[in-house]
Motif scaffolding. Structure first.
Motif, PDB file in Angstrom:
ATOM      1  N   ALA A   1       0.836  -1.199   0.000  1.00 55.82           N
ATOM      2  CA  ALA A   1       0.000   0.000   0.000  1.00 55.82           C
ATOM      3  C   ALA A   1       0.872   1.250   0.000  1.00 55.82           C
ATOM      4  O   ALA A   1       0.571   2.227  -0.712  1.00 55.82           O
ATOM      5  N   TYR A   2       1.945   1.222   0.763  1.00 59.70           N
ATOM      6  CA  TYR A   2       2.869   2.361   0.814  1.00 59.70           C
ATOM      7  C   TYR A   2       3.449   2.646  -0.572  1.00 59.70           C
ATOM      8  O   TYR A   2       3.458   3.785  -1.032  1.00 59.70           O
ATOM      9  N   ILE A   3       3.909   1.602  -1.238  1.00 59.92           N
ATOM     10  CA  ILE A   3       4.496   1.777  -2.570  1.00 59.92           C
ATOM     11  C   ILE A   3       3.451   2.304  -3.549  1.00 59.92           C
ATOM     12  O   ILE A   3       3.700   3.262  -4.294  1.00 59.92           O
ATOM     13  N   THR A   4       2.272   1.698  -3.545  1.00 57.70           N
ATOM     14  CA  THR A   4       1.222   2.082  -4.486  1.00 57.70           C
ATOM     15  C   THR A   4       0.778   3.522  -4.274  1.00 57.70           C
ATOM     16  O   THR A   4       0.712   4.307  -5.230  1.00 57.70           O
ATOM     17  N   VAL A   5       0.455   3.874  -3.049  1.00 59.40           N
ATOM     18  CA  VAL A   5      -0.028   5.224  -2.758  1.00 59.40           C
ATOM     19  C   VAL A   5       1.057   6.259  -3.018  1.00 59.40           C
ATOM     20  O   VAL A   5       0.791   7.319  -3.596  1.00 59.40           O
ATOM     21  N   THR A   6       2.279   5.958  -2.629  1.00 59.97           N
ATOM     22  CA  THR A   6       3.379   6.914  -2.815  1.00 59.97           C
ATOM     23  C   THR A   6       3.645   7.163  -4.290  1.00 59.97           C
ATOM     24  O   THR A   6       3.784   8.327  -4.718  1.00 59.97           O
ATOM     25  N   ILE A   7       3.694   6.128  -5.074  1.00 55.86           N
ATOM     26  CA  ILE A   7       3.947   6.308  -6.514  1.00 55.86           C
ATOM     27  C   ILE A   7       2.778   7.029  -7.174  1.00 55.86           C
ATOM     28  O   ILE A   7       2.971   7.944  -7.978  1.00 55.86           O
ATOM     29  N   PHE A   8       1.538   6.652  -6.825  1.00 56.72           N
ATOM     30  CA  PHE A   8       0.380   7.328  -7.405  1.00 56.72           C
ATOM     31  C   PHE A   8       0.366   8.814  -7.048  1.00 56.72           C
ATOM     32  O   PHE A   8       0.145   9.670  -7.915  1.00 56.72           O
ATOM     33  N   ALA A   9       0.595   9.133  -5.777  1.00 54.65           N
ATOM     34  CA  ALA A   9       0.605  10.540  -5.348  1.00 54.65           C
ATOM     35  C   ALA A   9       1.722  11.309  -6.035  1.00 54.65           C
ATOM     36  O   ALA A   9       1.538  12.459  -6.435  1.00 54.65           O
ATOM     37  N   SER A  10       2.867  10.677  -6.201  1.00 57.48           N
ATOM     38  CA  SER A  10       3.985  11.334  -6.869  1.00 57.48           C
ATOM     39  C   SER A  10       3.659  11.607  -8.334  1.00 57.48           C
ATOM     40  O   SER A  10       3.929  12.707  -8.839  1.00 57.48           O
ATOM     41  N   LEU A  11       3.086  10.640  -9.019  1.00 55.09           N
ATOM     42  CA  LEU A  11       2.720  10.838 -10.426  1.00 55.09           C
ATOM     43  C   LEU A  11       1.639  11.901 -10.580  1.00 55.09           C
ATOM     44  O   LEU A  11       1.709  12.747 -11.481  1.00 55.09           O
ATOM     45  N   LEU A  12       0.640  11.878  -9.709  1.00 59.99           N
ATOM     46  CA  LEU A  12      -0.447  12.849  -9.790  1.00 59.99           C
ATOM     47  C   LEU A  12       0.070  14.267  -9.568  1.00 59.99           C
ATOM     48  O   LEU A  12      -0.211  15.172 -10.363  1.00 59.99           O
ATOM     49  N   ASN A  13       0.848  14.455  -8.513  1.00 63.90           N
ATOM     50  CA  ASN A  13       1.364  15.795  -8.224  1.00 63.90           C
ATOM     51  C   ASN A  13       2.438  16.213  -9.213  1.00 63.90           C
ATOM     52  O   ASN A  13       2.558  17.395  -9.545  1.00 63.90           O
ATOM     53  N   GLY A  14       3.212  15.253  -9.698  1.00 61.21           N
ATOM     54  CA  GLY A  14       4.204  15.555 -10.721  1.00 61.21           C
ATOM     55  C   GLY A  14       3.564  16.026 -12.012  1.00 61.21           C
ATOM     56  O   GLY A  14       4.047  16.953 -12.667  1.00 61.21           O
ATOM     57  N   SER A  15       2.455  15.396 -12.400  1.00 59.38           N
ATOM     58  CA  SER A  15       1.764  15.833 -13.617  1.00 59.38           C
ATOM     59  C   SER A  15       1.185  17.234 -13.440  1.00 59.38           C
ATOM     60  O   SER A  15       1.222  18.051 -14.362  1.00 59.38           O
TER      61      SER A  15
END
Length: 117
Positions: free
Chosen positions: A4-18
């Motif tokens: 869950a940590y990996i999934t949420v962290t990567i998703f949040a990073s991609l969303l905010n990065g975009s």
């Protein structure tokens, strides 16, 4: 919990990065949002850099876990400021804000809940 940590962290990073890219390339949407909130357009690149820093900080958490916690907390504060800017001008268009802020809060929650480091 680590998945869950990996999934949420990567998703949040991609969303905010975009979002950071949209702010930094000079797209019209963030400029219109700044105008609607009566913020100077000169703040748009600064806000984009804050989003980019949060996004990179989330990814950096895989090397330094505390960095992710700080980045997620910074993003939560960023989105608290965003909702205050909306409410200050009477805007109730908070659909985008809800999604982005919920992702930042989730990233902070999984970061604080990490018991594997």
């Amino acid at each position: 919990m680590f998945a869950a940590y990996i999934t949420v962290t990567i998703f949040a990073s991609l969303l905010n990065g975009s979002a950071a890219v949209v702010y930094l390339i000079g797209h019209e949407f963030p400029k219109a949002q700044a105008d609607m909130k009566r913020l100077p357009r000169s703040w748009v690149p600064v806000l984009g850099m804050l989003l980019a820093a949060g996004s990179l900080g989330l990814l950096g958490s895989f090397a330094v876990p505390m960095l992710g916690t700080l980045a997620a907390a910074g993003l939560v504060l960023y989105f608290i400021g965003a909702v205050l800017a909306h409410l200050r001008v009477g805007s109730r268009k908070l659909v985008n804000w809800t999604g982005f802020s919920a992702t930042a809060v989730a990233a902070l929650a999984v970061s604080l809940g990490d018991d594997w480091s």
